[in-house]
Design a protein around this motif. Structure first.
Motif, PDB file in Angstrom:
ATOM      1  N   LEU A 144       0.852  -1.186   0.000  1.00 46.60           N
ATOM      2  CA  LEU A 144       0.000   0.000   0.000  1.00 46.60           C
ATOM      3  C   LEU A 144       0.889   1.237   0.000  1.00 46.60           C
ATOM      4  CD1 LEU A 144      -2.562  -0.997   2.787  1.00 46.60           C
ATOM      5  CD2 LEU A 144      -2.983  -0.951   0.317  1.00 46.60           C
ATOM      6  N   THR A 161       0.222   5.538   0.189  1.00 48.14           N
ATOM      7  CA  THR A 161      -0.743   6.636   0.215  1.00 48.14           C
ATOM      8  C   THR A 161      -0.054   7.942  -0.163  1.00 48.14           C
ATOM      9  OG1 THR A 161      -2.487   7.672   1.518  1.00 48.14           O
ATOM     10  CG2 THR A 161      -0.465   7.176   2.674  1.00 48.14           C
ATOM     11  N   LEU A 163      -0.142  11.837   0.428  1.00 43.14           N
ATOM     12  CA  LEU A 163      -0.679  12.931   1.231  1.00 43.14           C
ATOM     13  C   LEU A 163      -0.445  14.249   0.513  1.00 43.14           C
ATOM     14  CD1 LEU A 163       0.284  12.274   4.965  1.00 43.14           C
ATOM     15  CD2 LEU A 163      -1.646  11.416   3.667  1.00 43.14           C
ATOM     16  N   PRO A 190       3.027   4.421  12.004  1.00 42.58           N
ATOM     17  CA  PRO A 190       3.576   3.226  11.348  1.00 42.58           C
ATOM     18  C   PRO A 190       3.706   3.369   9.828  1.00 42.58           C
ATOM     19  CG  PRO A 190       1.335   2.836  12.058  1.00 42.58           C
ATOM     20  CD  PRO A 190       1.694   4.207  12.535  1.00 42.58           C
ATOM     21  N   TRP A 191       3.209   4.466   9.270  1.00 45.14           N
ATOM     22  CA  TRP A 191       3.421   4.714   7.844  1.00 45.14           C
ATOM     23  C   TRP A 191       4.722   5.507   7.701  1.00 45.14           C
ATOM     24  CZ3 TRP A 191       0.125   3.703   3.518  1.00 45.14           C
ATOM     25  CH2 TRP A 191      -1.059   3.021   3.839  1.00 45.14           C
ATOM     26  N   VAL A 192       5.565   5.078   6.806  1.00 47.95           N
ATOM     27  CA  VAL A 192       6.874   5.713   6.634  1.00 47.95           C
ATOM     28  C   VAL A 192       7.016   6.185   5.179  1.00 47.95           C
ATOM     29  CG1 VAL A 192       7.943   4.298   8.440  1.00 47.95           C
ATOM     30  CG2 VAL A 192       7.961   3.495   6.057  1.00 47.95           C
ATOM     31  N   PRO A 193       7.950   7.102   4.915  1.00 46.73           N
ATOM     32  CA  PRO A 193       8.110   7.582   3.533  1.00 46.73           C
ATOM     33  C   PRO A 193       8.357   6.435   2.556  1.00 46.73           C
ATOM     34  CG  PRO A 193       9.294   8.998   5.026  1.00 46.73           C
ATOM     35  CD  PRO A 193       8.811   7.844   5.860  1.00 46.73           C
ATOM     36  N   ALA A 194       7.706   6.520   1.411  1.00 48.83           N
ATOM     37  CA  ALA A 194       7.817   5.458   0.400  1.00 48.83           C
ATOM     38  C   ALA A 194       8.759   5.897  -0.709  1.00 48.83           C
ATOM     39  CB  ALA A 194       6.443   5.153  -0.173  1.00 48.83           C
ATOM     40  N   SER A 241       0.628  20.007  -7.644  1.00 53.13           N
ATOM     41  CA  SER A 241       1.114  20.023  -6.262  1.00 53.13           C
ATOM     42  C   SER A 241       1.922  18.768  -5.953  1.00 53.13           C
ATOM     43  CB  SER A 241      -0.065  20.143  -5.306  1.00 53.13           C
ATOM     44  OG  SER A 241      -0.887  19.025  -5.465  1.00 53.13           O
ATOM     45  N   VAL A 242       2.811  18.903  -5.008  1.00 51.54           N
ATOM     46  CA  VAL A 242       3.659  17.786  -4.611  1.00 51.54           C
ATOM     47  C   VAL A 242       2.907  16.934  -3.598  1.00 51.54           C
ATOM     48  CG1 VAL A 242       5.835  17.193  -3.492  1.00 51.54           C
ATOM     49  CG2 VAL A 242       5.695  19.192  -4.974  1.00 51.54           C
ATOM     50  N   SER A 243       2.987  15.627  -3.757  1.00 49.95           N
ATOM     51  CA  SER A 243       2.402  14.726  -2.776  1.00 49.95           C
ATOM     52  C   SER A 243       3.520  14.061  -1.996  1.00 49.95           C
ATOM     53  CB  SER A 243       1.578  13.646  -3.465  1.00 49.95           C
ATOM     54  OG  SER A 243       0.432  14.184  -4.036  1.00 49.95           O
ATOM     55  N   TYR A 244       3.212  13.654  -0.783  1.00 43.61           N
ATOM     56  CA  TYR A 244       4.168  12.906   0.016  1.00 43.61           C
ATOM     57  C   TYR A 244       3.710  11.459   0.069  1.00 43.61           C
ATOM     58  CZ  TYR A 244       6.301  17.283   1.110  1.00 43.61           C
ATOM     59  OH  TYR A 244       6.947  18.476   0.989  1.00 43.61           O
ATOM     60  N   LEU A 245       4.609  10.573  -0.304  1.00 44.14           N
ATOM     61  CA  LEU A 245       4.263   9.159  -0.407  1.00 44.14           C
ATOM     62  C   LEU A 245       4.657   8.430   0.865  1.00 44.14           C
ATOM     63  CD1 LEU A 245       4.401  10.181  -3.360  1.00 44.14           C
ATOM     64  CD2 LEU A 245       5.232   7.917  -3.978  1.00 44.14           C
ATOM     65  N   LEU A 246       3.702   7.694   1.389  1.00 42.02           N
ATOM     66  CA  LEU A 246       3.955   6.922   2.606  1.00 42.02           C
ATOM     67  C   LEU A 246       3.508   5.485   2.397  1.00 42.02           C
ATOM     68  CD1 LEU A 246       2.547   9.388   5.294  1.00 42.02           C
ATOM     69  CD2 LEU A 246       4.942   9.066   4.691  1.00 42.02           C
ATOM     70  N   THR A 247       4.176   4.579   3.093  1.00 44.72           N
ATOM     71  CA  THR A 247       3.820   3.166   3.018  1.00 44.72           C
ATOM     72  C   THR A 247       3.938   2.578   4.418  1.00 44.72           C
ATOM     73  OG1 THR A 247       4.238   1.149   1.746  1.00 44.72           O
ATOM     74  CG2 THR A 247       6.176   2.321   2.531  1.00 44.72           C
ATOM     75  N   PRO A 248       3.186   1.530   4.739  1.00 47.50           N
ATOM     76  CA  PRO A 248       3.350   0.930   6.070  1.00 47.50           C
ATOM     77  C   PRO A 248       4.803   0.487   6.289  1.00 47.50           C
ATOM     78  CG  PRO A 248       1.362   0.093   5.044  1.00 47.50           C
ATOM     79  CD  PRO A 248       2.096   0.881   3.992  1.00 47.50           C
TER      80      PRO A 248
END
Lengths: 202, 36
Positions: free
Chosen positions: A143, A145, A147, A160-164, B2-9
């Protein structure tokens, strides 16, 4: 039983996250990312869905979505994606849920209105294998996301979500729109980006 | 745009192999066949 009303963006976000959790189970089943035996049939908003029985997998999905919920409710989530990679870690498919939560009027909206719309998404996912090619064996998923930039300060260090890493995602994919909805309180689109090159010699 | 910030578990999801092992260790039967 009375009519359940969604009173604010928090209520809509909560229902959207519940729906998202179901969609992840459903996509993992439909795209055969795990053995079919681990899935059981359930009903969600009066629609048959597949639900993983594997405890760690269930907890993983639930935890990921639960931790995402405050951001969804704040309206800072732009997209949630489910990526499917082959055994060489090359992207095969990307399912994208794109959100736009809006402020509700003071009267709110009946939950049934949103549930009716969400049902259409679930039904579309359930038939997505009809317009997608079979995946190669041993694919994995994750997954990611997106932001909105203005929301970076909402990320705390205990999340628990970290930069991807976005390297290698700029392949030439084709995009297939699966379902979309527009309303006064929520715009949402589901589409899949998938590789143009598909095996045809089966 | 716009810039997005990517996050993953932080953790990856359970692997297919781990789930297959769980299936064989727990002798899980096919739920579909019971329900359809």
């Amino acid at each position: 039983m009375g009519v359940v009303r969604l009173c604010d963006r928090g209520d809509v976000g909560e229902l959207v996250c519940e729906f998202l959790e179901v969609c992840i189970h459903q996509l993992l089943c439909v795209r055969e990312l795990y053995p079919q035996e681990i899935f059981e049939r359930r009903r969600y908003i009066n629609t048959p869905v597949q639900w993983a029985r594997h405890p760690d997998l269930r907890e993983y999905i639930h935890s990921a979505v639960t931790n995402l919920q405050p951001w969804v409710q704040q309206g800072v989530v732009d997209k949630v994606t489910l990526l499917v990679m082959n055994k060489n870690r090359t992207l095969e498919e990307k399912f994208v849920f794109s959100f736009g939560l809006k402020q509700l009027s003071t009267a709110g909206v009946p939950a049934q209105h949103l549930e009716f719309a969400l049902r259409g998404f679930l039904l579309k996912i359930s038939v997505s294998d009809s317009f997608l090619s079979p995946l190669p064996p041993d694919c994995s998923w994750e997954l990611v996301t997106y932001l909105k930039s203005s929301s970076l300060d909402t990320i705390n260090k205990d999340q628990p979500w970290v930069p991807a890493d976005d390297e290698g995602w700029d392949q030439n994919f084709i995009m297939t729109s699966m379902k979309s909805m527009r309303s006064s309180y929520l715009d949402m689109q589901l589409y899949v980006e998938h590789s143009v090159e598909k095996p045809t010699d089966e | 745009g716009s810039v997005s910030y990517l996050l993953t578990p932080a953790k990856p999801p359970p692997s297919r192999f781990a789930v297959q092992q769980w299936l064989s260790e727990n002798n899980v039967t096919d739920a579909q066949s019971h329900l359809s």
